[in-house]
Design a protein around this motif. Sequence first.
Motif, PDB file in Angstrom:
ATOM      1  N   ALA A   1     -18.632   6.419 -30.228  1.00  0.00           N
ATOM      2  CA  ALA A   1     -19.662   5.521 -29.709  1.00  0.00           C
ATOM      3  C   ALA A   1     -20.560   5.022 -30.831  1.00  0.00           C
ATOM      4  N   GLN A   2     -20.886   5.900 -31.771  1.00  0.00           N
ATOM      5  CA  GLN A   2     -21.707   5.481 -32.909  1.00  0.00           C
ATOM      6  C   GLN A   2     -20.963   4.463 -33.763  1.00  0.00           C
ATOM      7  N   GLN A   3     -19.668   4.642 -33.936  1.00  0.00           N
ATOM      8  CA  GLN A   3     -18.893   3.678 -34.712  1.00  0.00           C
ATOM      9  C   GLN A   3     -18.833   2.331 -34.013  1.00  0.00           C
ATOM     10  N   ILE A   4     -18.649   2.345 -32.705  1.00  0.00           N
ATOM     11  CA  ILE A   4     -18.559   1.086 -31.962  1.00  0.00           C
ATOM     12  C   ILE A   4     -19.861   0.305 -32.073  1.00  0.00           C
ATOM     13  N   LEU A   5     -21.002   1.001 -31.908  1.00  0.00           N
ATOM     14  CA  LEU A   5     -22.295   0.324 -31.972  1.00  0.00           C
ATOM     15  C   LEU A   5     -22.856   0.241 -33.388  1.00  0.00           C
ATOM     16  N   ASN A   6     -22.130   0.778 -34.362  1.00  0.00           N
ATOM     17  CA  ASN A   6     -22.555   0.752 -35.761  1.00  0.00           C
ATOM     18  C   ASN A   6     -23.936   1.395 -35.926  1.00  0.00           C
ATOM     19  N   ILE A   7     -24.040   2.631 -35.468  1.00  0.00           N
ATOM     20  CA  ILE A   7     -25.301   3.368 -35.484  1.00  0.00           C
ATOM     21  C   ILE A   7     -25.115   4.650 -36.290  1.00  0.00           C
ATOM     22  N   SER A   8     -26.093   4.933 -37.153  1.00  0.00           N
ATOM     23  CA  SER A   8     -26.018   6.165 -37.942  1.00  0.00           C
ATOM     24  C   SER A   8     -26.873   7.268 -37.334  1.00  0.00           C
ATOM     25  N   THR A   9     -28.005   6.910 -36.722  1.00  0.00           N
ATOM     26  CA  THR A   9     -28.879   7.904 -36.099  1.00  0.00           C
ATOM     27  C   THR A   9     -29.059   7.572 -34.622  1.00  0.00           C
ATOM     28  N   LEU A  10     -29.248   8.598 -33.827  1.00  0.00           N
ATOM     29  CA  LEU A  10     -29.407   8.396 -32.392  1.00  0.00           C
ATOM     30  C   LEU A  10     -30.873   8.120 -32.051  1.00  0.00           C
ATOM     31  N   THR A  11     -31.259   6.872 -32.132  1.00  0.00           N
ATOM     32  CA  THR A  11     -32.595   6.479 -31.701  1.00  0.00           C
ATOM     33  C   THR A  11     -32.441   5.420 -30.612  1.00  0.00           C
ATOM     34  N   PRO A  12     -33.210   5.531 -29.539  1.00  0.00           N
ATOM     35  CA  PRO A  12     -33.066   4.573 -28.429  1.00  0.00           C
ATOM     36  C   PRO A  12     -33.256   3.125 -28.868  1.00  0.00           C
ATOM     37  N   GLU A  13     -34.164   2.893 -29.810  1.00  0.00           N
ATOM     38  CA  GLU A  13     -34.426   1.523 -30.259  1.00  0.00           C
ATOM     39  C   GLU A  13     -33.208   0.932 -30.963  1.00  0.00           C
ATOM     40  N   GLU A  14     -32.613   1.716 -31.861  1.00  0.00           N
ATOM     41  CA  GLU A  14     -31.451   1.236 -32.606  1.00  0.00           C
ATOM     42  C   GLU A  14     -30.262   1.026 -31.673  1.00  0.00           C
ATOM     43  N   ILE A  15     -30.078   1.935 -30.727  1.00  0.00           N
ATOM     44  CA  ILE A  15     -28.985   1.809 -29.767  1.00  0.00           C
ATOM     45  C   ILE A  15     -29.141   0.516 -28.971  1.00  0.00           C
ATOM     46  N   GLN A  16     -30.343   0.283 -28.446  1.00  0.00           N
ATOM     47  CA  GLN A  16     -30.584  -0.902 -27.625  1.00  0.00           C
ATOM     48  C   GLN A  16     -30.415  -2.185 -28.443  1.00  0.00           C
ATOM     49  N   LYS A  17     -30.935  -2.186 -29.651  1.00  0.00           N
ATOM     50  CA  LYS A  17     -30.849  -3.383 -30.514  1.00  0.00           C
ATOM     51  C   LYS A  17     -29.393  -3.735 -30.813  1.00  0.00           C
ATOM     52  N   ASN A  18     -28.612  -2.742 -31.238  1.00  0.00           N
ATOM     53  CA  ASN A  18     -27.213  -3.001 -31.571  1.00  0.00           C
ATOM     54  C   ASN A  18     -26.392  -3.323 -30.326  1.00  0.00           C
ATOM     55  N   TYR A  19     -26.730  -2.681 -29.209  1.00  0.00           N
ATOM     56  CA  TYR A  19     -26.026  -2.958 -27.959  1.00  0.00           C
ATOM     57  C   TYR A  19     -26.213  -4.421 -27.564  1.00  0.00           C
ATOM     58  N   GLU A  20     -27.462  -4.881 -27.564  1.00  0.00           N
ATOM     59  CA  GLU A  20     -27.731  -6.265 -27.159  1.00  0.00           C
ATOM     60  C   GLU A  20     -27.018  -7.254 -28.075  1.00  0.00           C
ATOM     61  N   HIS A  21     -27.073  -6.998 -29.379  1.00  0.00           N
ATOM     62  CA  HIS A  21     -26.417  -7.901 -30.330  1.00  0.00           C
ATOM     63  C   HIS A  21     -24.908  -7.954 -30.085  1.00  0.00           C
ATOM     64  N   LEU A  22     -24.272  -6.785 -29.988  1.00  0.00           N
ATOM     65  CA  LEU A  22     -22.822  -6.751 -29.832  1.00  0.00           C
ATOM     66  C   LEU A  22     -22.375  -7.258 -28.461  1.00  0.00           C
ATOM     67  N   PHE A  23     -23.180  -7.007 -27.433  1.00  0.00           N
ATOM     68  CA  PHE A  23     -22.829  -7.490 -26.098  1.00  0.00           C
ATOM     69  C   PHE A  23     -22.839  -9.019 -26.082  1.00  0.00           C
ATOM     70  N   LYS A  24     -23.870  -9.618 -26.688  1.00  0.00           N
ATOM     71  CA  LYS A  24     -23.954 -11.085 -26.739  1.00  0.00           C
ATOM     72  C   LYS A  24     -22.873 -11.667 -27.642  1.00  0.00           C
ATOM     73  N   ALA A  25     -22.590 -11.002 -28.751  1.00  0.00           N
ATOM     74  CA  ALA A  25     -21.581 -11.508 -29.689  1.00  0.00           C
ATOM     75  C   ALA A  25     -20.183 -11.488 -29.076  1.00  0.00           C
ATOM     76  N   ASN A  26     -19.940 -10.586 -28.145  1.00  0.00           N
ATOM     77  CA  ASN A  26     -18.620 -10.474 -27.521  1.00  0.00           C
ATOM     78  C   ASN A  26     -18.567 -11.102 -26.137  1.00  0.00           C
ATOM     79  N   ASP A  27     -19.539 -11.934 -25.817  1.00  0.00           N
ATOM     80  CA  ASP A  27     -19.554 -12.633 -24.533  1.00  0.00           C
ATOM     81  C   ASP A  27     -18.377 -13.607 -24.487  1.00  0.00           C
ATOM     82  N   LYS A  28     -17.739 -13.705 -23.345  1.00  0.00           N
ATOM     83  CA  LYS A  28     -16.559 -14.548 -23.211  1.00  0.00           C
ATOM     84  C   LYS A  28     -16.894 -16.020 -23.440  1.00  0.00           C
TER      85      LYS A  28
END
Length: 133
Positions: free
Chosen positions: A59-86
Amino acid sequence: MAKYLAQIVVMGAQVVGRAFARALRQEFAASQAAAQARGQAGRHSAAASSFTGMTVQEAQQILNISTLTPEEIQKNYEHLFKANDKSVGGSLYLQSKVVRAKERLDEELAIQQQHQSKAPGREQQTNPPDQQT
């Protein structure tokens, strides 16, 4: 001539044997490290991994996250979700991987918070009550 051919065959077998032994040692060390990591992760984390089908590391590799912080998870999630929008040429498969990775990391954060909140209670339980002798 046969003597040289035999020497070449013997030397080749030695090289292959050494390479095989080295690969076997590396695989053994990797499996030991993985077993140790699973043991340290705890039962809850292992259960979450089997339930979601994804480890924390994946999961960390998919979201490109090194540390488990809610802010970093949310930021990378939003970016990758929008980037992979159909609508922008992305893939529903990749979007679902991003969603599952976020769910797994959120679950891991919840497990860590649960363990941190229980840690003081465990210390109190391990100390025996005052005993009169």
